[in-house]
Motif scaffolding. Sequence first.
Motif, PDB file in Angstrom:
ATOM      1  N   ALA A  62      94.798   5.034 -35.247  1.00 42.98           N
ATOM      2  CA  ALA A  62      93.545   5.300 -34.576  1.00 42.98           C
ATOM      3  C   ALA A  62      93.281   6.590 -34.052  1.00 42.98           C
ATOM      4  O   ALA A  62      92.149   7.076 -33.553  1.00 42.98           O
ATOM      5  CB  ALA A  62      93.887   4.558 -33.151  1.00 42.98           C
ATOM      6  N   TRP A  63      94.245   7.716 -34.214  1.00 39.22           N
ATOM      7  CA  TRP A  63      94.139   9.106 -34.099  1.00 39.22           C
ATOM      8  C   TRP A  63      93.473   9.744 -35.324  1.00 39.22           C
ATOM      9  O   TRP A  63      92.702  10.031 -35.715  1.00 39.22           O
ATOM     10  CB  TRP A  63      95.108   9.757 -33.424  1.00 39.22           C
ATOM     11  CG  TRP A  63      95.225   9.955 -31.872  1.00 39.22           C
ATOM     12  CD1 TRP A  63      95.002  10.953 -31.298  1.00 39.22           C
ATOM     13  CD2 TRP A  63      95.432   8.804 -31.063  1.00 39.22           C
ATOM     14  NE1 TRP A  63      94.928  10.420 -29.772  1.00 39.22           N
ATOM     15  CE2 TRP A  63      95.212   9.171 -29.745  1.00 39.22           C
ATOM     16  CE3 TRP A  63      95.691   7.311 -31.088  1.00 39.22           C
ATOM     17  CZ2 TRP A  63      95.440   8.395 -28.464  1.00 39.22           C
ATOM     18  CZ3 TRP A  63      95.856   6.560 -30.147  1.00 39.22           C
ATOM     19  CH2 TRP A  63      95.637   7.208 -28.885  1.00 39.22           C
ATOM     20  N   SER A  64      94.406   9.542 -36.404  1.00 36.70           N
ATOM     21  CA  SER A  64      94.481   9.949 -37.783  1.00 36.70           C
ATOM     22  C   SER A  64      93.094   9.314 -38.569  1.00 36.70           C
ATOM     23  O   SER A  64      92.559   9.909 -39.320  1.00 36.70           O
ATOM     24  CB  SER A  64      95.558   9.835 -38.430  1.00 36.70           C
ATOM     25  OG  SER A  64      96.709  10.463 -38.054  1.00 36.70           O
ATOM     26  N   TRP A 105      86.229   9.109 -16.454  1.00 41.76           N
ATOM     27  CA  TRP A 105      87.760   9.193 -16.176  1.00 41.76           C
ATOM     28  C   TRP A 105      88.849   8.991 -17.408  1.00 41.76           C
ATOM     29  O   TRP A 105      88.469   8.245 -18.057  1.00 41.76           O
ATOM     30  CB  TRP A 105      88.202   8.939 -14.851  1.00 41.76           C
ATOM     31  CG  TRP A 105      87.822   9.027 -13.745  1.00 41.76           C
ATOM     32  CD1 TRP A 105      86.730  10.012 -13.459  1.00 41.76           C
ATOM     33  CD2 TRP A 105      87.812   8.380 -12.569  1.00 41.76           C
ATOM     34  NE1 TRP A 105      86.425   9.951 -12.107  1.00 41.76           N
ATOM     35  CE2 TRP A 105      86.999   8.977 -11.496  1.00 41.76           C
ATOM     36  CE3 TRP A 105      88.527   7.179 -11.821  1.00 41.76           C
ATOM     37  CZ2 TRP A 105      87.004   8.547 -10.164  1.00 41.76           C
ATOM     38  CZ3 TRP A 105      88.544   6.987 -10.770  1.00 41.76           C
ATOM     39  CH2 TRP A 105      87.817   7.307  -9.777  1.00 41.76           C
ATOM     40  N   GLU A 106      89.782   9.994 -17.438  1.00 49.63           N
ATOM     41  CA  GLU A 106      90.812   9.696 -18.362  1.00 49.63           C
ATOM     42  C   GLU A 106      91.403   8.138 -18.110  1.00 49.63           C
ATOM     43  O   GLU A 106      91.851   7.337 -19.250  1.00 49.63           O
ATOM     44  CB  GLU A 106      91.938  10.584 -18.290  1.00 49.63           C
ATOM     45  CG  GLU A 106      93.138  10.534 -19.297  1.00 49.63           C
ATOM     46  CD  GLU A 106      93.922  11.629 -19.474  1.00 49.63           C
ATOM     47  OE1 GLU A 106      93.836  12.279 -18.457  1.00 49.63           O
ATOM     48  OE2 GLU A 106      94.525  11.937 -20.562  1.00 49.63           O
ATOM     49  N   HIS A 107      91.693   8.095 -16.977  1.00 49.71           N
ATOM     50  CA  HIS A 107      92.436   6.812 -16.551  1.00 49.71           C
ATOM     51  C   HIS A 107      91.747   5.997 -15.720  1.00 49.71           C
ATOM     52  O   HIS A 107      91.004   6.415 -14.861  1.00 49.71           O
ATOM     53  CB  HIS A 107      93.741   7.262 -15.750  1.00 49.71           C
ATOM     54  CG  HIS A 107      94.820   6.290 -15.881  1.00 49.71           C
ATOM     55  ND1 HIS A 107      94.985   5.208 -14.917  1.00 49.71           N
ATOM     56  CD2 HIS A 107      95.818   5.866 -16.881  1.00 49.71           C
ATOM     57  CE1 HIS A 107      96.077   4.513 -15.296  1.00 49.71           C
ATOM     58  NE2 HIS A 107      96.439   4.872 -16.458  1.00 49.71           N
ATOM     59  N   GLN A 121      89.806  20.950 -18.551  1.00 47.62           N
ATOM     60  CA  GLN A 121      90.368  21.483 -17.535  1.00 47.62           C
ATOM     61  C   GLN A 121      91.752  21.691 -17.444  1.00 47.62           C
ATOM     62  O   GLN A 121      92.140  23.014 -17.113  1.00 47.62           O
ATOM     63  CB  GLN A 121      90.007  20.920 -16.246  1.00 47.62           C
ATOM     64  CG  GLN A 121      90.847  19.457 -15.888  1.00 47.62           C
ATOM     65  CD  GLN A 121      90.396  18.490 -17.145  1.00 47.62           C
ATOM     66  OE1 GLN A 121      91.010  18.366 -18.246  1.00 47.62           O
ATOM     67  NE2 GLN A 121      89.664  17.307 -16.789  1.00 47.62           N
ATOM     68  N   ARG A 122      92.580  20.934 -17.950  1.00 47.05           N
ATOM     69  CA  ARG A 122      94.084  21.150 -17.848  1.00 47.05           C
ATOM     70  C   ARG A 122      94.773  21.945 -19.103  1.00 47.05           C
ATOM     71  O   ARG A 122      93.639  22.408 -19.951  1.00 47.05           O
ATOM     72  CB  ARG A 122      94.872  19.823 -17.571  1.00 47.05           C
ATOM     73  CG  ARG A 122      94.650  19.088 -19.002  1.00 47.05           C
ATOM     74  CD  ARG A 122      95.594  17.681 -18.731  1.00 47.05           C
ATOM     75  NE  ARG A 122      95.601  16.692 -19.910  1.00 47.05           N
ATOM     76  CZ  ARG A 122      95.396  15.511 -19.658  1.00 47.05           C
ATOM     77  NH1 ARG A 122      95.137  14.812 -18.518  1.00 47.05           N
ATOM     78  NH2 ARG A 122      95.229  15.016 -21.010  1.00 47.05           N
ATOM     79  N   ASP A 123      95.866  21.928 -19.206  1.00 45.61           N
ATOM     80  CA  ASP A 123      96.515  22.812 -20.161  1.00 45.61           C
ATOM     81  C   ASP A 123      96.494  21.725 -21.560  1.00 45.61           C
ATOM     82  O   ASP A 123      97.361  21.730 -22.069  1.00 45.61           O
ATOM     83  CB  ASP A 123      97.801  23.226 -19.971  1.00 45.61           C
ATOM     84  CG  ASP A 123      98.596  22.008 -19.364  1.00 45.61           C
ATOM     85  OD1 ASP A 123      98.238  20.975 -19.403  1.00 45.61           O
ATOM     86  OD2 ASP A 123      99.878  22.512 -19.123  1.00 45.61           O
ATOM     87  N   GLU A 124      95.298  21.268 -21.835  1.00 45.73           N
ATOM     88  CA  GLU A 124      95.256  20.815 -23.407  1.00 45.73           C
ATOM     89  C   GLU A 124      93.792  21.353 -23.985  1.00 45.73           C
ATOM     90  O   GLU A 124      93.846  22.121 -24.722  1.00 45.73           O
ATOM     91  CB  GLU A 124      94.971  19.300 -23.136  1.00 45.73           C
ATOM     92  CG  GLU A 124      96.374  18.595 -22.657  1.00 45.73           C
ATOM     93  CD  GLU A 124      96.692  17.254 -23.209  1.00 45.73           C
ATOM     94  OE1 GLU A 124      96.682  17.057 -24.475  1.00 45.73           O
ATOM     95  OE2 GLU A 124      97.149  16.552 -22.529  1.00 45.73           O
ATOM     96  N   ARG A 125      92.628  20.741 -23.611  1.00 49.99           N
ATOM     97  CA  ARG A 125      91.347  21.075 -24.356  1.00 49.99           C
ATOM     98  C   ARG A 125      91.580  21.209 -25.597  1.00 49.99           C
ATOM     99  O   ARG A 125      90.911  22.079 -26.249  1.00 49.99           O
ATOM    100  CB  ARG A 125      91.050  22.440 -23.502  1.00 49.99           C
ATOM    101  CG  ARG A 125      91.341  22.586 -21.965  1.00 49.99           C
ATOM    102  CD  ARG A 125      90.641  23.667 -21.302  1.00 49.99           C
ATOM    103  NE  ARG A 125      91.153  24.187 -20.189  1.00 49.99           N
ATOM    104  CZ  ARG A 125      90.745  25.132 -19.601  1.00 49.99           C
ATOM    105  NH1 ARG A 125      89.795  26.019 -19.782  1.00 49.99           N
ATOM    106  NH2 ARG A 125      91.057  25.143 -18.273  1.00 49.99           N
TER     107      ARG A 125
HETATM  108  C1  BGC Z   1      95.120  13.760 -24.380  1.00 47.67           C
HETATM  109  C2  BGC Z   1      94.572  12.548 -25.016  1.00 47.67           C
HETATM  110  C3  BGC Z   1      95.082  12.200 -26.456  1.00 47.67           C
HETATM  111  C4  BGC Z   1      96.583  11.809 -26.009  1.00 47.67           C
HETATM  112  C5  BGC Z   1      97.261  11.449 -27.154  1.00 47.67           C
HETATM  113  C6  BGC Z   1      96.720  13.150 -24.132  1.00 47.67           C
HETATM  114  O1  BGC Z   1      97.331  14.304 -23.636  1.00 47.67           O
HETATM  115  O2  BGC Z   1      94.511  14.047 -23.466  1.00 47.67           O
HETATM  116  O3  BGC Z   1      93.207  12.271 -24.837  1.00 47.67           O
HETATM  117  O4  BGC Z   1      94.248  11.544 -27.246  1.00 47.67           O
HETATM  118  O5  BGC Z   1      97.158  12.949 -25.329  1.00 47.67           O
HETATM  119  O6  BGC Z   1      97.619  10.103 -26.942  1.00 47.67           O
END
Ligand code: BGC
Length: 713
Positions: A398-400, A599-601, A336-340
């Motif tokens: 954790a991301w990479s 939810w994200e949070h 939804q927001r300016d990420e996706r």
């Molecule tokens: C995203 C997360 C992502 C994070 C990085 C956020 O803005 O929505 O899901 O992993 O940035 O920490």
Amino acid sequence: MLLENSKWITYPNYEDETICPVFRKKFDVQEKIKGATLKITSLGCYVAELGGERIGDFIFAPGWTFYKRAQMQQYDVTSLIANKNELRVTIGAGWYKGRINIRNRMELPQIHPAMICELEITLENGKKDVIVSDESWECSLSKITMSDIYDGEHYDANFEESFGPVALQDCSYVEIIKQQGEKIIEQDTLRPHRIFKTPKGETLIDFNQNLTGYFEIELDAKKGDRVSFSVCEVLDKDGNFYNENYRSAKSEFEYICKEGHQIHKPRLSFWGFRYIKVNSFPDELTLNSVKAIVVHSDIKRTGYLQSSSPLLNKLFKNIAWGQKGNFLDVPTDCPQRDERLGWTGDAQVFVKTASYNYDVEKFFDKWLNDLLLEQQREGLIPFCVPQVHERPGSSTAAWSDASTVCPWQMYLTYGNTKILKRQFKSMCTYVDEIGKITKKKDLWYGCWHFGDWLGLDAPSGSYVGSTSLDIIGTAFYAYSTSLVVKAGKVLNRNVSKYERLYERIINKAKKEFTEYKTQTECVLALYFGLTDNKEAVAEQLANMLIENGKRLQTGFVGTPYLLHALSQNGYTELAYDILLQENYPSWLFSVKQGATTIWEHWDGVNDKGEFWSKDMNSFNHYAYGSVADWVYGVACGIQTVEEHPGFEKVVICPHPTKRLDYLSARIETRYGQLSSAWYKESDSFRYEITTPTDATVIIEGKEYHLSKGSYVF
Ligand code: BGC
């Protein structure tokens, strides 16, 4: 080379990237035809039509890939060929040139959205007619007057097209590849649940489900009338429209009507929403005026969880909806927001659950190939794949690790060694990179990381939980190295160097990190084997949770392993406490607050109905849905066997609790249906197990070796 005889064509007067040009080619077919095939791709997204009909069902084709390659689709269009024909292709900026692509905009300023295609018609007499995209095509602006993934879509049904010459564009840096991933298609249609007025007097349509997709409107109107919608996921505490959490994503929908009866849906943008705010609708608004169309990658549902608890069942549903809403060609953080964006951390955290819930083998095959290409280009694993950000300084823990965890999971769930083989070098390169950037040998030390993202023990004003970045880094260094070793053994490679490295990391970590201050630190130490004092650390974790009212504080890094760390160390009942906790913060708290996705949070909305923030507050973020892998794998006990992946053999070791009357898990594996359920009886449990292959079943400590079949214990 694919489409080698065709030319990339574009609109000659691109003022901004939100315009949506239409290209056309008229042609006659005099003789009878045997067949016709269209091969096509674009930079940006395309909609192709022949004889006024949309070709194929792939929404937002050609999908979203590493920016230097584009997937080509192939359609059988035999039934659409007539004597007089008009092939039309409308393109929008999509992921390629929309606002979403911040970075390529800087790197490739000359490149506009563009299209390339070839239509091959085979006549009955065996001859072939080939029509290719080239300077003989015409183009015009189209009725889609604005489209952008973040900002939505405008359509003017009265817009008069005016055709002129196309421009050619050099896109030679783009490699055209065959379709590799799943196509995105319309999956479902939802009718409004209710239409109501908010205290502010706004008219809202509620679909009773947070979803990803668009809407179809049907109305009678006068030429020039206007339909205008805004969307949101949640209402504010007074019950009014609220979309500040979309940040800069305008998410507009505007439609200028023609005269009479009409049906319309957008074609080149999508929205994440539960509610529509009706800013303007010229006809009487009824439950039949609008429907929501759910879109996602064409992944097949394979896994189901069911329990005696309605709240838990709702959580399981929300997890599946979270996946549907974010598996749009790329595993995205939110819709939804300016990420996706294809955030690697989120995908890594969720991949196991994802692969049980749905068949995502092909989906991850494509995404991981893109990850590998990004790494080859950058020498690191970026935050997001495809990469749209500024180049980060280095990989981040954790991301990479999506680079090692996701291929390994494809191997475990599907027995896919092809992906593992293709990614193996990338996995090694990633681990080697850590060795080069760390400030202390054999640890991942002194580097920047996202950390325990959104952990509740964050200092005020920060998104990053208090867990030590060095512990996180080192835990994932160990984890990824262990996966390189496992993968290497599967592939018959010599991995002794990584075996020795793994031992050194673990030994060094044990010396370096002797105390754990946060829940996540304890979880990581236990789950990734960084401590010799498991019993003491587990007790410490248990005490921390109990002192906190049996409630977690973990963020993106700790949460996926929290329940595992507990149940592996004798605290299964406490794991259930956390899973079944209904007060904030917990999974079921969001369910009780009316969540229909994850939810994200933890605190997206608190119990007073207030939002924790408007910056980082998505109501459709699948990451914490990773708890389902504990339910499948521990509560119901379904486990893969590393030496016999893809469920060729299974271990089933359920961990029941008296607090539920029953719990069941079912997975459609490549070998057939696998299920494990338990039912509470007066003072014991009944277990029902169906296995499609050889299984080792462990019931209350007793081991049974079974072959294919259904069993009751
Ligand atoms: C995203 C997360 C992502 C994070 C990085 C956020 O803005 O929505 O899901 O992993 O940035 O920490």
